[in-house]
Write a protein that holds these residues in place. Structure first.
Motif, PDB file in Angstrom:
ATOM      1  N   THR A 140       2.696  -0.476 -15.670  1.00  0.00           N
ATOM      2  CA  THR A 140       3.412   0.517 -16.474  1.00  0.00           C
ATOM      3  C   THR A 140       2.593   0.968 -17.678  1.00  0.00           C
ATOM      4  OG1 THR A 140       4.495  -0.961 -18.069  1.00  0.00           O
ATOM      5  CG2 THR A 140       5.567  -0.683 -15.912  1.00  0.00           C
ATOM      6  N   GLY A 141       1.528   0.266 -18.003  1.00  0.00           N
ATOM      7  CA  GLY A 141       0.729   0.602 -19.170  1.00  0.00           C
ATOM      8  C   GLY A 141       1.256  -0.003 -20.455  1.00  0.00           C
ATOM      9  N   ALA A 142       2.480  -0.522 -20.434  1.00  0.00           N
ATOM     10  CA  ALA A 142       3.033  -1.106 -21.654  1.00  0.00           C
ATOM     11  C   ALA A 142       2.196  -2.290 -22.126  1.00  0.00           C
ATOM     12  CB  ALA A 142       4.477  -1.553 -21.419  1.00  0.00           C
TER      13      ALA A 142
ATOM     14  N   ASP B 163       0.806  -1.218   0.000  1.00  0.00           N
ATOM     15  CA  ASP B 163       0.000   0.000   0.000  1.00  0.00           C
ATOM     16  C   ASP B 163       0.838   1.265   0.000  1.00  0.00           C
ATOM     17  OD1 ASP B 163      -2.449  -1.490   2.216  1.00  0.00           O
ATOM     18  OD2 ASP B 163      -2.315  -1.488   0.023  1.00  0.00           O
ATOM     19  N   ASP B 164       2.062   1.192   0.556  1.00  0.00           N
ATOM     20  CA  ASP B 164       2.855   2.398   0.707  1.00  0.00           C
ATOM     21  C   ASP B 164       3.968   2.506  -0.329  1.00  0.00           C
ATOM     22  OD1 ASP B 164       4.286   0.283   1.658  1.00  0.00           O
ATOM     23  OD2 ASP B 164       4.995   1.279   3.480  1.00  0.00           O
ATOM     24  N   SER B 165       3.893   1.713  -1.386  1.00  0.00           N
ATOM     25  CA  SER B 165       4.940   1.764  -2.407  1.00  0.00           C
ATOM     26  C   SER B 165       4.824   3.044  -3.218  1.00  0.00           C
ATOM     27  CB  SER B 165       4.835   0.566  -3.344  1.00  0.00           C
ATOM     28  OG  SER B 165       5.080  -0.628  -2.649  1.00  0.00           O
ATOM     29  N   PRO B 166       5.932   3.744  -3.444  1.00  0.00           N
ATOM     30  CA  PRO B 166       5.889   4.954  -4.260  1.00  0.00           C
ATOM     31  C   PRO B 166       5.848   4.590  -5.727  1.00  0.00           C
ATOM     32  CG  PRO B 166       8.141   4.486  -3.635  1.00  0.00           C
ATOM     33  CD  PRO B 166       7.279   3.442  -2.949  1.00  0.00           C
ATOM     34  N   PRO B 167       5.376   5.486  -6.580  1.00  0.00           N
ATOM     35  CA  PRO B 167       5.461   5.226  -8.019  1.00  0.00           C
ATOM     36  C   PRO B 167       6.913   5.214  -8.450  1.00  0.00           C
ATOM     37  CG  PRO B 167       4.818   7.491  -7.618  1.00  0.00           C
ATOM     38  CD  PRO B 167       4.799   6.793  -6.273  1.00  0.00           C
ATOM     39  N   ALA B 168       7.223   4.463  -9.486  1.00  0.00           N
ATOM     40  CA  ALA B 168       8.592   4.418  -9.997  1.00  0.00           C
ATOM     41  C   ALA B 168       8.965   5.794 -10.532  1.00  0.00           C
ATOM     42  CB  ALA B 168       8.707   3.373 -11.104  1.00  0.00           C
ATOM     43  N   SER B 169      10.070   6.327 -10.039  1.00  0.00           N
ATOM     44  CA  SER B 169      10.480   7.660 -10.465  1.00  0.00           C
ATOM     45  C   SER B 169      11.342   7.574 -11.715  1.00  0.00           C
ATOM     46  CB  SER B 169      11.280   8.337  -9.342  1.00  0.00           C
ATOM     47  OG  SER B 169      12.434   7.585  -9.031  1.00  0.00           O
TER      48      SER B 169
END
Length: 253
Positions: free
Chosen positions: A143-145, A75-81
Motif C-alpha cells: 500500500t506504500g504506507a 499472479d492474477d490478483s487485482p489491485p485493491a479498488s
C-alpha cells in the motif's frame, strides 16, 4: 454474505471493527474494498467526530489471508479498488476527515500494520504484536504506507529495521520505537481508547478536522508552505462550536 466490517456510532464516536475473529481478521482484496466502503460511509457522517478502528476478538488484523487466492501473492490478483476515500489523503484512514484512532488489540501484521499506520493515533494493548513480514515472503509492502508513513513516524533507520527484518515486535518495543502512542493493559484498552476519543470529540469538529489536514499536508510541504496554509484557515473559525465550557476554567472567579 456477512460483512467483514462492522460499523456503529455512539456519542459522536464511530467504530469500524474488522470481523473475522476466529481467523484473526485477515484481509483479501475484496475485504479491503469493504474497509474502504465502510470508511467512506463513515466519512460522510456529520455526527461522527472521531473514528476508532479495531479488530474483533484477539487480533487487530493478521494481514493478508494467505490461505486464500485473493491476495497480493497471487499472479492474477487485482489491485485493491477504491483505496482512497473522497477527501484529502492517499490512504483510507488518512483520507478520512475525522481523526482516526487505531485500537490495536493483538497482532497488527502486514496490511494490519499498514492500516494502523494510516491512523492519526495508535493505542496498543499489552498483547499487541506489530510488524511487516513481506521480506520473509519475497515481497514488498503493497500500500506504500509502510515506506512513506512509517519512516516519517519512527525515522528511516527504525523503519528500515522493521521492514528489512520482517520481525514482530511486542507492544513495549513498539512504544519505544514510537510506533504507538500508548500501551495499556488489554482489559483497559477499550475504555482508555474510548475516553481518548471522547476527549477529542468534545472539541470543535472544524478545528480538529482542519488540524488533521494541516498535519498531513505538512509532511510533504515546505515550512513556508505549511505556515501559509495555516494562515489561510486560522481566521475561519467554527460557527457551530461554543468554547465557553473550556474557557470557563481560565476565568477569574
Amino acid at each position: 454474505m456477512t460483512s467483514f466490517v462492522l460499523s456503529r456510532v455512539e456519542d459522536g464516536i464511530g467504530f469500524l471493527t474488522l470481523n473475522d475473529p476466529d481467523r484473526l481478521n485477515p484481509v483479501t482484496f475484496e475485504r479491503i474494498a469493504q474497509i474502504n466502503t465502510a470508511a467512506r460511509e463513515m466519512s460522510a457522517r456529520d455526527d461522527v467526530r472521531v473514528v476508532v478502528v479495531t479488530g474483533a476478538g484477539r487480533s487487530f488484523c493478521a494481514g493478508a489471508d494467505l490461505a486464500g487466492e485473493d491476495t497480493f501473492l497471487t499472479d492474477d490478483s487485482p489491485p485493491a479498488s477504491g483505496s482512497v476515500v473522497a477527501a484529502p489523503g492517499l490512504w483510507t484512514l488518512t483520507a478520512m476527515p475525522q481523526p482516526v484512532i487505531a485500537m490495536i488489540n493483538g497482532p497488527a501484521v502486514g496490511y494490519g500494520l499498514e492500516l494502523a499506520l494510516q491512523a492519526d493515533i495508535r493505542v496498543a494493548g499489552a498483547s499487541a504484536r506489530i510488524g511487516h513480514p513481506a521480506a520473509k515472503l519475497g515481497a514488498i509492502t503493497d500500500t506504500g504506507a509502510a515506506t512513506w508513513l512509517l519512516p516519517r513516524l519512527v525515522g528511516p533507520g527504525v523503519a528500515a529495521e522493521i521492514l528489512f527484518s520482517g520481525q514482530l515486535y511486542d507492544a513495549e518495543a513498539a512504544l519505544r520505537m514510537r510506533l504507538v502512542n500508548h500501551v495499556v493493559p488489554d482489559a483497559e484498552l477499550s475504555a482508555f481508547t474510548t475516553e481518548l476519543a471522547a476527549t477529542i470529540a468534545a472539541n470543535s469538529p472544524w478545528a480538529v478536522r482542519t488540524t488533521k489536514r494541516l498535519l498531513f499536508n505538512a509532511l510533504e510541504d515546505t515550512s513556508r508552505g505549511a505556515v501559509l496554509e495555516q494562515y489561510l484557515h486560522v481566521n475561519d473559525g467554527d460557527p457551530d462550536y461554543d468554547p465557553s465550557v473550556h474557557l470557563a476554567r481560565f476565568r477569574r472567579r
